[in-house]
Design a protein around this motif. Structure first.
Motif, PDB file in Angstrom:
ATOM      1  N   ALA A  76      37.459  49.096  50.826  1.00 50.61           N
ATOM      2  CA  ALA A  76      36.230  48.433  50.389  1.00 50.61           C
ATOM      3  C   ALA A  76      35.652  49.184  49.204  1.00 50.61           C
ATOM      4  CB  ALA A  76      35.229  48.395  51.541  1.00 50.61           C
ATOM      5  N   LEU A  77      35.691  48.558  48.046  1.00 51.49           N
ATOM      6  CA  LEU A  77      35.202  49.219  46.830  1.00 51.49           C
ATOM      7  C   LEU A  77      34.353  48.259  46.012  1.00 51.49           C
ATOM      8  CD1 LEU A  77      38.364  51.138  45.536  1.00 51.49           C
ATOM      9  CD2 LEU A  77      36.346  52.115  46.626  1.00 51.49           C
ATOM     10  N   PRO A  78      33.220  48.729  45.501  1.00 52.33           N
ATOM     11  CA  PRO A  78      32.388  47.891  44.631  1.00 52.33           C
ATOM     12  C   PRO A  78      32.906  47.881  43.198  1.00 52.33           C
ATOM     13  CG  PRO A  78      31.341  50.002  44.934  1.00 52.33           C
ATOM     14  CD  PRO A  78      32.603  50.030  45.762  1.00 52.33           C
ATOM     15  N   ARG A  79      34.156  47.631  43.048  1.00 52.78           N
ATOM     16  CA  ARG A  79      34.782  47.549  41.722  1.00 52.78           C
ATOM     17  C   ARG A  79      36.100  46.802  41.866  1.00 52.78           C
ATOM     18  NH1 ARG A  79      39.159  50.844  41.676  1.00 52.78           N
ATOM     19  NH2 ARG A  79      39.151  52.791  42.857  1.00 52.78           N
ATOM     20  N   ILE A  80      36.752  46.542  40.742  1.00 52.91           N
ATOM     21  CA  ILE A  80      38.039  45.861  40.754  1.00 52.91           C
ATOM     22  C   ILE A  80      39.124  46.821  41.229  1.00 52.91           C
ATOM     23  CG2 ILE A  80      39.778  44.720  39.314  1.00 52.91           C
ATOM     24  CD1 ILE A  80      37.464  43.748  37.545  1.00 52.91           C
ATOM     25  N   ILE A  81      39.929  46.399  42.188  1.00 52.07           N
ATOM     26  CA  ILE A  81      41.018  47.216  42.706  1.00 52.07           C
ATOM     27  C   ILE A  81      42.152  47.240  41.689  1.00 52.07           C
ATOM     28  CG2 ILE A  81      42.631  47.542  44.614  1.00 52.07           C
ATOM     29  CD1 ILE A  81      39.714  47.761  45.437  1.00 52.07           C
ATOM     30  N   ASN A  82      42.693  48.430  41.414  1.00 46.83           N
ATOM     31  CA  ASN A  82      43.759  48.587  40.427  1.00 46.83           C
ATOM     32  C   ASN A  82      45.114  48.445  41.116  1.00 46.83           C
ATOM     33  OD1 ASN A  82      45.583  49.428  38.450  1.00 46.83           O
ATOM     34  ND2 ASN A  82      44.097  50.838  37.541  1.00 46.83           N
ATOM     35  N   LEU A  83      45.671  47.243  41.089  1.00 50.12           N
ATOM     36  CA  LEU A  83      46.962  47.011  41.731  1.00 50.12           C
ATOM     37  C   LEU A  83      48.103  47.662  40.968  1.00 50.12           C
ATOM     38  CD1 LEU A  83      46.756  43.276  42.888  1.00 50.12           C
ATOM     39  CD2 LEU A  83      46.465  45.336  44.262  1.00 50.12           C
ATOM     40  N   SER A  84      47.962  47.798  39.656  1.00 55.96           N
ATOM     41  CA  SER A  84      49.045  48.390  38.865  1.00 55.96           C
ATOM     42  C   SER A  84      49.279  49.841  39.247  1.00 55.96           C
ATOM     43  CB  SER A  84      48.749  48.272  37.367  1.00 55.96           C
ATOM     44  OG  SER A  84      47.614  49.044  37.017  1.00 55.96           O
ATOM     45  N   ARG A  85      48.239  50.490  39.772  1.00 54.29           N
ATOM     46  CA  ARG A  85      48.380  51.869  40.240  1.00 54.29           C
ATOM     47  C   ARG A  85      48.705  51.934  41.725  1.00 54.29           C
ATOM     48  NH1 ARG A  85      43.461  55.508  38.185  1.00 54.29           N
ATOM     49  NH2 ARG A  85      44.696  57.015  39.365  1.00 54.29           N
ATOM     50  N   ARG A  86      48.975  50.759  42.305  1.00 51.36           N
ATOM     51  CA  ARG A  86      49.330  50.665  43.731  1.00 51.36           C
ATOM     52  C   ARG A  86      48.223  51.220  44.624  1.00 51.36           C
ATOM     53  NH1 ARG A  86      53.335  46.986  44.922  1.00 51.36           N
ATOM     54  NH2 ARG A  86      54.773  46.943  43.172  1.00 51.36           N
ATOM     55  N   GLU A  87      46.950  50.971  44.232  1.00 52.69           N
ATOM     56  CA  GLU A  87      45.853  51.340  45.120  1.00 52.69           C
ATOM     57  C   GLU A  87      45.913  50.535  46.407  1.00 52.69           C
ATOM     58  OE1 GLU A  87      42.096  52.925  42.489  1.00 52.69           O
ATOM     59  OE2 GLU A  87      42.214  50.781  42.874  1.00 52.69           O
ATOM     60  N   ALA A  88      46.456  49.337  46.303  1.00 50.36           N
ATOM     61  CA  ALA A  88      46.567  48.463  47.470  1.00 50.36           C
ATOM     62  C   ALA A  88      47.767  47.547  47.287  1.00 50.36           C
ATOM     63  CB  ALA A  88      45.292  47.641  47.633  1.00 50.36           C
ATOM     64  N   ASP A  89      48.204  46.955  48.389  1.00 47.05           N
ATOM     65  CA  ASP A  89      49.316  46.002  48.325  1.00 47.05           C
ATOM     66  C   ASP A  89      48.852  44.655  47.804  1.00 47.05           C
ATOM     67  OD1 ASP A  89      51.580  47.522  49.633  1.00 47.05           O
ATOM     68  OD2 ASP A  89      50.057  47.694  51.191  1.00 47.05           O
ATOM     69  N   MET A  90      47.585  44.329  48.050  1.00 44.40           N
ATOM     70  CA  MET A  90      47.003  43.084  47.562  1.00 44.40           C
ATOM     71  C   MET A  90      45.497  43.242  47.566  1.00 44.40           C
ATOM     72  SD  MET A  90      47.875  40.688  50.892  1.00 44.40           S
ATOM     73  CE  MET A  90      49.627  41.126  50.794  1.00 44.40           C
ATOM     74  N   ALA A  91      44.805  42.348  46.863  1.00 42.43           N
ATOM     75  CA  ALA A  91      43.354  42.479  46.762  1.00 42.43           C
ATOM     76  C   ALA A  91      42.693  41.118  46.809  1.00 42.43           C
ATOM     77  CB  ALA A  91      42.978  43.193  45.465  1.00 42.43           C
ATOM     78  N   VAL A  92      41.520  41.092  47.424  1.00 42.21           N
ATOM     79  CA  VAL A  92      40.655  39.917  47.384  1.00 42.21           C
ATOM     80  C   VAL A  92      39.683  40.128  46.232  1.00 42.21           C
ATOM     81  CG1 VAL A  92      38.945  38.531  48.622  1.00 42.21           C
ATOM     82  CG2 VAL A  92      40.869  39.576  49.873  1.00 42.21           C
ATOM     83  N   THR A  93      39.563  39.154  45.345  1.00 46.25           N
ATOM     84  CA  THR A  93      38.678  39.279  44.189  1.00 46.25           C
ATOM     85  C   THR A  93      37.768  38.060  44.095  1.00 46.25           C
ATOM     86  OG1 THR A  93      40.183  38.174  42.635  1.00 46.25           O
ATOM     87  CG2 THR A  93      40.475  40.551  42.950  1.00 46.25           C
ATOM     88  N   VAL A  94      36.689  38.198  43.314  1.00 44.61           N
ATOM     89  CA  VAL A  94      35.781  37.078  43.092  1.00 44.61           C
ATOM     90  C   VAL A  94      36.238  36.256  41.890  1.00 44.61           C
ATOM     91  CG1 VAL A  94      33.384  36.412  42.628  1.00 44.61           C
ATOM     92  CG2 VAL A  94      33.880  38.349  44.127  1.00 44.61           C
ATOM     93  N   SER A  95      36.637  36.919  40.827  1.00 40.46           N
ATOM     94  CA  SER A  95      37.190  36.220  39.663  1.00 40.46           C
ATOM     95  C   SER A  95      38.708  36.299  39.698  1.00 40.46           C
ATOM     96  CB  SER A  95      36.686  36.849  38.363  1.00 40.46           C
ATOM     97  OG  SER A  95      35.327  36.582  38.179  1.00 40.46           O
TER      98      SER A  95
END
Length: 300
Positions: free
Chosen positions: A128-147
């Motif tokens: 849970a982060l109040p910012r855009i998750i950086n998938l290119s750095r493999r912070e997560a396997d997938m992300a839910v975004t607003v935009s």
């Protein structure tokens, strides 16, 4: 000596984290070991892969070329692993999801719990982060975004629309002047995001309503809702959060009714990963159903 996959994993971690210590934390290795493995890889390839700068470890031209091949190798390994895991009746292993904290706090806990109930060997991590998750750095396997992102090699799938309204507690409304118009909000204490920390234009609700001053601000939806439930002001809230806060009342519903959307974003290279495909399907279905259930409860 040809590079092996273990060395390539270390190379990728240093390239993404731009530091031996950060890469070491990610890989659970000490920085000295990471440095030795990078040096061994450079020796095997007879080329310098990183240049040390004030910002950290920066890829050289040779490193940039290797990066493209290393990412393809990583995607192939993940796809093979996912394909094998997908043959099993249930999902297993670890999957990390990144999400804005409204979704992470009010939707994902119950959705992920149900997925875990159906897949006992699966471990789910919610970032849970109040910012855009950086998938290119493999912070997560997938992300839910607003935009929905438009740049990068990503798979983007719309999950669902959701609604937001202005809210306050009954006590606040009874002890302050009536709120009959949007213009009348200027005489009330507003609760919202810290203006210069809004990471997605879709979240700039108050500015869109012409409200310039935010007297109580936080980069966290949960903090904003905690503040409004204390009877300290007025804020914009997701309808799906309202069943968790029965003391809140919608106001100006005929004048302020916002609609936003959640999207699921994944690495493009994971589209052949059957394990992640199955999880993504369960996650999107679960979020969609949970939004519908909670919004119906908020409307009743």
């Amino acid at each position: 000596m040809e590079p092996n996959w273990d060395d390539m994993k270390i190379f990728l971690a240093v390239a993404r984290e731009e530091s031996l210590s950060a890469a070491g934390r990610l890989l659970k290795l000490d920085p000295a070991t990471v440095g030795r493995r990078v040096a061994r890889l450079e020796q095997a390839l007879d080329a310098p892969l990183f240049a040390k700068s004030p910002q950290g470890y920066v890829l050289t031209e040779a490193g940039e070329r290797l990066m493209a091949h290393a990412q393809k190798a990583e995607e192939a390994v993940r796809a093979a692993s996912g394909a094998m895991a997908g043959l099993a009746g249930t999902l297993s292993g670890q999957i990390r999801i990144g999400a804005p904290d409204g979704c992470a706090n009010y939707l994902l806990p119950q959705v992920c719990a149900r997925i875990c109930d159906a897949n006992p060997d699966l471990d789910i991590q919610i970032l849970a982060l109040p910012r855009i998750i950086n998938l290119s750095r493999r912070e997560a396997d997938m992300a839910v975004t607003v935009s929905a992102p438009t740049a990068g090699q990503l798979l983007v799938q719309k999950i669902s629309d959701y609604k937001l309204h202005m809210v306050a507690t009954r006590n606040y409304l009874e002890s302050h002047p009536p709120i009959k118009t949007v213009a009348g909000l200027k005489g009330h204490r507003m609760i919202g995001y810290i203006p210069d920390m809004i990471f997605d234009r879709e979240l700039d609700y108050l500015n869109d309503l012409g409200i310039e001053r935010v007297a109580l601000a936080s980069n966290s939806v949960s903090v904003q809702l905690r503040q409004v439930t204390l009877g300290t002001g007025v804020c914009v809230a997701h309808d799906f959060t309202l069943p968790f806060h029965p003391e809140l009342r919608k106001i100006l519903t005929d004048q302020v009714s916002l609609t936003r959307s959640f999207h699921l974003v994944r690495h493009q290279g994971d589209q052949r990963n059957e394990r992640l495909n199955r999880f993504a399907e369960a996650l999107t279905r679960g979020i969609r159903e949970e939004i519908a259930r909670l919004e119906a409860a908020a409307a009743s």
